[in-house]
Design a protein around this motif. Structure first.
Motif, PDB file in Angstrom:
ATOM      1  N   THR A  13     -12.269  44.745 -17.471  1.00 56.44           N
ATOM      2  CA  THR A  13     -10.846  44.389 -17.264  1.00 56.44           C
ATOM      3  C   THR A  13     -10.493  43.820 -18.239  1.00 56.44           C
ATOM      4  N   LEU A  14      -9.431  44.201 -18.977  1.00 49.37           N
ATOM      5  CA  LEU A  14      -8.937  43.712 -20.205  1.00 49.37           C
ATOM      6  C   LEU A  14      -7.748  42.706 -19.780  1.00 49.37           C
ATOM      7  N   ARG A  15      -7.502  41.787 -20.291  1.00 47.87           N
ATOM      8  CA  ARG A  15      -6.266  40.744 -19.929  1.00 47.87           C
ATOM      9  C   ARG A  15      -5.591  40.490 -21.188  1.00 47.87           C
ATOM     10  N   ALA A  16      -4.412  40.171 -21.218  1.00 46.97           N
ATOM     11  CA  ALA A  16      -3.543  39.875 -22.355  1.00 46.97           C
ATOM     12  C   ALA A  16      -3.698  38.426 -22.329  1.00 46.97           C
ATOM     13  N   ASP A  18      -1.655  36.074 -22.851  1.00 44.07           N
ATOM     14  CA  ASP A  18      -1.209  34.840 -22.033  1.00 44.07           C
ATOM     15  C   ASP A  18      -1.502  35.033 -20.535  1.00 44.07           C
ATOM     16  N   GLU A  19      -2.454  35.911 -20.189  1.00 48.82           N
ATOM     17  CA  GLU A  19      -3.111  35.971 -18.804  1.00 48.82           C
ATOM     18  C   GLU A  19      -4.455  34.883 -18.624  1.00 48.82           C
ATOM     19  N   VAL A  20      -4.833  34.850 -19.829  1.00 49.60           N
ATOM     20  CA  VAL A  20      -6.170  33.925 -19.861  1.00 49.60           C
ATOM     21  C   VAL A  20      -5.936  32.352 -20.235  1.00 49.60           C
TER      22      VAL A  20
END
Length: 155
Positions: A13-16, A18-20
């Motif tokens: 699952t890849l996250r941007a 600003d989501e982490v």
């Protein structure tokens, strides 16, 4: 994202950015309390030891192996007997039963008798101010003269 890995696939699952969120473990600024560090070291020293796997017995794994072996041999498998927990005791009912069985000892006042007894006047009589009027006892006739008071002026 899906990637081929060996004979299978790996899913990620890849996250941007600003989501982490960054790790929030508290502040590392400032000095540590020396006493707390000593306590932590003592606890770690006390709990540290070597693990001996031969002393460890995995009962779940043993039961699973016995079940698999029984199935392979074709033996009939009987389910384990489930132990029913003891019934829950109603504490209020037990208290009421014990109070009903309890008989008051001779010469001892019950709670109702204690409440029914009038409480003694615990006020300090020496600090009472002599004031005309108020409550009078039934035996005393009203023989004191009454004083006419003037109305107070309002400020």
């Amino acid at each position: 994202m899906v990637e081929p890995r060996g004979t299978g696939m790996a899913l990620f699952t890849l996250r941007a950015a600003d989501e982490v969120r960054s790790a929030q473990f508290g502040s590392t600024e400032g000095d540590l309390d020396v006493e707390m560090v000593a306590i932590a070291r003592a606890i770690i020293r006390q709990r540290t030891g070597t693990f001996d796997p031969s002393a460890y017995r995995d009962r779940y794994q043993e039961a699973l192996r016995a079940l698999i072996e029984a199935k392979l041999k074709g033996l009939p498998i009987k389910p384990r007997e489930v132990i029913t927990p003891p019934p829950v005791i109603d504490l209020m009912a037990a208290l009421k039963r014990s109070l009903a069985q309890e008989t008051p000892a001779t010469g001892v006042m019950t709670a109702k008798e204690k409440r029914a007894k009038a409480a003694a006047d615990r006020r300090q009589r020496s600090l009472f101010l002599p004031v005309a009027g108020g409550r009078r006892r039934k035996e005393e006739p009203a023989t004191e003269p009454t004083i006419a008071l003037r109305p107070r002026k309002k400020a």
